[in-house]
Design a protein around this motif. Sequence first.
Motif, short mmCIF file in Angstrom:
data_model
loop_
_atom_site.label_atom_id
_atom_site.label_comp_id
_atom_site.label_asym_id
_atom_site.label_seq_id
_atom_site.Cartn_x
_atom_site.Cartn_y
_atom_site.Cartn_z
N ARG B 16 0.83 -1.22 0.00
CA ARG B 16 0.00 0.00 0.00
C ARG B 16 0.86 1.26 0.00
N ALA B 17 1.97 1.18 0.73
CA ALA B 17 2.84 2.36 0.84
C ALA B 17 3.44 2.74 -0.51
N ALA B 18 3.46 1.79 -1.44
CA ALA B 18 4.03 2.06 -2.76
C ALA B 18 3.08 2.85 -3.66
N PHE B 19 1.83 3.04 -3.21
CA PHE B 19 0.82 3.69 -4.05
C PHE B 19 0.43 5.06 -3.47
N PRO B 20 0.94 6.16 -4.06
CA PRO B 20 0.65 7.50 -3.53
C PRO B 20 -0.86 7.77 -3.42
N ALA B 21 -1.64 7.34 -4.40
CA ALA B 21 -3.07 7.68 -4.40
C ALA B 21 -3.80 7.09 -3.20
N LEU B 22 -3.27 5.99 -2.67
CA LEU B 22 -3.96 5.34 -1.55
C LEU B 22 -3.72 6.07 -0.22
N GLN B 23 -2.81 7.05 -0.23
CA GLN B 23 -2.47 7.73 1.03
C GLN B 23 -3.38 8.92 1.30
N GLN B 24 -4.30 9.22 0.39
CA GLN B 24 -5.06 10.46 0.53
C GLN B 24 -6.38 10.25 1.28
N THR B 25 -6.93 11.41 1.69
CA THR B 25 -8.27 11.40 2.28
C THR B 25 -9.21 12.13 1.33
N VAL B 26 -10.49 11.83 1.44
CA VAL B 26 -11.49 12.49 0.59
C VAL B 26 -12.57 13.08 1.49
N TYR B 27 -13.34 14.03 0.94
CA TYR B 27 -14.37 14.75 1.71
C TYR B 27 -13.79 15.27 3.03
N ASP B 28 -14.47 14.97 4.15
CA ASP B 28 -14.01 15.52 5.44
C ASP B 28 -12.97 14.60 6.06
N GLU B 29 -11.79 14.59 5.46
CA GLU B 29 -10.68 13.82 6.03
C GLU B 29 -10.99 12.33 6.18
N LEU B 30 -11.79 11.80 5.26
CA LEU B 30 -12.08 10.36 5.30
C LEU B 30 -10.99 9.63 4.54
N PRO B 31 -10.43 8.57 5.12
CA PRO B 31 -9.44 7.81 4.36
C PRO B 31 -10.10 7.19 3.12
N LEU B 32 -9.41 7.27 1.99
CA LEU B 32 -9.96 6.71 0.75
C LEU B 32 -9.95 5.18 0.81
N ILE B 33 -11.13 4.59 0.60
CA ILE B 33 -11.23 3.13 0.47
C ILE B 33 -11.50 2.87 -1.00
N TYR B 34 -10.47 2.47 -1.74
CA TYR B 34 -10.61 2.37 -3.19
C TYR B 34 -10.99 0.95 -3.61
N LEU B 35 -12.25 0.80 -4.00
CA LEU B 35 -12.77 -0.53 -4.38
C LEU B 35 -13.36 -0.48 -5.80
N ASP B 36 -12.70 0.28 -6.67
CA ASP B 36 -13.16 0.37 -8.06
C ASP B 36 -12.05 -0.06 -9.01
N ASN B 37 -11.36 -1.11 -8.61
CA ASN B 37 -10.18 -1.54 -9.36
C ASN B 37 -10.50 -2.19 -10.70
N ALA B 38 -11.71 -2.72 -10.83
CA ALA B 38 -12.07 -3.29 -12.13
C ALA B 38 -12.26 -2.19 -13.16
N ALA B 39 -12.50 -0.96 -12.70
CA ALA B 39 -12.59 0.17 -13.63
C ALA B 39 -11.19 0.64 -13.99
N THR B 40 -10.41 0.95 -12.96
CA THR B 40 -8.99 1.22 -13.19
C THR B 40 -8.26 1.06 -11.86
N ALA B 41 -7.01 0.65 -11.94
CA ALA B 41 -6.23 0.44 -10.72
C ALA B 41 -5.34 1.65 -10.46
N ALA B 388 -18.01 -3.87 -5.80
CA ALA B 388 -16.73 -3.63 -5.14
C ALA B 388 -15.72 -4.54 -5.82
N SER B 389 -14.65 -3.96 -6.34
CA SER B 389 -13.63 -4.79 -7.01
C SER B 389 -12.28 -4.52 -6.35
#
Lengths: 144, 414
Positions: B16-41, B388-389
């Motif tokens: 996970r640490a190798a992926f900059p996009a996974l380190q961000q938060t969205v909206y009100d400081e919510l950690p991003l839970i990215y489960l749309d990998n079948a669309a794009t990784a 969820a992918s």
Amino acid sequence: MATPSIAERAQDVVEEFALFDDWMGKYEYLIDLGKDVPAIDDSFKTPDYRIHGCQSQVWLRAEEQDGRVYFFADSDALITKGLISLLVRVFTGQPASDIATAQLEFLDKIGLQDHLSATRKNGLAAMVKRMKQYALLFSATVRN
Amino acid sequence: MPTPRTSVAFDVDAVRAAFPALQQTVYDELPLIYLDNAATAQKPRVVLDRMAHYYAVENSNIHRGVHFLSQQATDAYEQARQTVARFINAAHTHEVIFTRGTTEAINLIASSYGKTQVSAGDELVVSALEHHSNLVPWQMLCEEVGATLRIIPIHDDGSLDLDAYRSLLSERTKLVAVNHISNALGTINPIAQIIADAHALEIPVLIDGAQAAPHAKIDVRALDADFYCFSSHKMFGPTGIGVLYGKEAWLNALPPYQGGGDMIEQVSFERSTYDSLPHKFEAGTPHIAGGLGLAAAIDFMESLGHDAIEAHEREVLAYATERIGNIEGVRLIGTAPQKASVVSFLVGDIHPYDAGTILDRLGIAVRTGHHCAQPLMDRLGIPGTVRASFALYNTRNDVDALADGILKVKQLFA
């Protein structure tokens, strides 16, 4: 008593949404509002009345009376139905020419702009466009 | 005494640490839970760095320049082709054609193969699980030449009806085109068997591997696939580049797809002759940085090890299937025995768009709708699903966040 204008109704909506300080409350209210939208008769739920560009199905039709336009709508998704209820509430019964030229900044002011932006796949832009098309059609008919 | 070698454990936190996009938060400081990998990784830092390095230092056009930079870029791009060839175990590096993605790869075959091999009265076979990109190009071809599209039906669990498939094959069948893994349901199709059945009647087979490349070991030679297509962006590489693998004999036999620079041998006003493979199918300046980024993504995946990735993903999928499937009112859509990294579902009679909107607001990125597979949704009698992918960087924590989110959705729409 005079019908409140589009701007006045829009201001009412903004003030109501300001009562909620979290997004969950705003969504709950939006979903509730959807229940009050003047229902479209099932016989009008056909491709002719379907609005494309939405992830959910949306149907919209309009009637004109004395130069004013009345809208009827439905959607199979409740958030979408809530969105269209806001538009119907602000527009319905207004003069066709006012609808055709209306600015809709109020949508940016109710605190759900992350979800109400025109690029979202909620079809909001398509709904507004269709309502304005109805208004233009009716204002042309009235003039003739 | 030497210590026995054990395989390096899969350290998902390090991944996970190798992926900059996974380190961000969205909206009100919510950690991003990215489960749309079948669309794009998401993309690991090594891929971003590789592309930035190309543009910063190596940028030049390839295959034609006599100068140092051009030669260096050409070598790097052709090295990337070798990396792809090794990744899918192609017999020859020139069997790897770079395209814009899976969609263009399929359109290339629909054009080059379709124009020369398919005529009125012929049939093409696809499955009910196809993404629109492996359906519409064949519909367009059928319309153009007067051929007929036959559809392999599915069982209710989302697996293909292989008996029905075999009964569709005949001397009229000119091509079978099926996906390796379904994007909408996650079904892993028995493509080795599908290919063998088609080959028994000398029918070539195209595999849409877009969903398989990030998850499964691909061996085009073991599969004996005639054509195999996939996209870089779903396997942690950049958008705008993908791969068409084709058997050498087929690629030599087929005409070019597009004309232009880089694909010719000799050009005069009377006629042109075409370059050899793979350049014959690669008109114009390619996505050079994309090719290098894709190779970096492959190197990244291989550094983790296919077996380790598969084991981790299998564990997350099993946990998700149980955790999400056990929520009262949730109906899983697609329960084939062989599945990869997709949990598609409905929550009671809540519209997928409503559920997806609330999940998004909770920081959970899922896909809602028909997943570019409208005929499949029609077949299942549903307007769409929430999907969820998962990818190699997803964890049980992500699944727990999704489960909590679904409970919120239920509460809001109760």
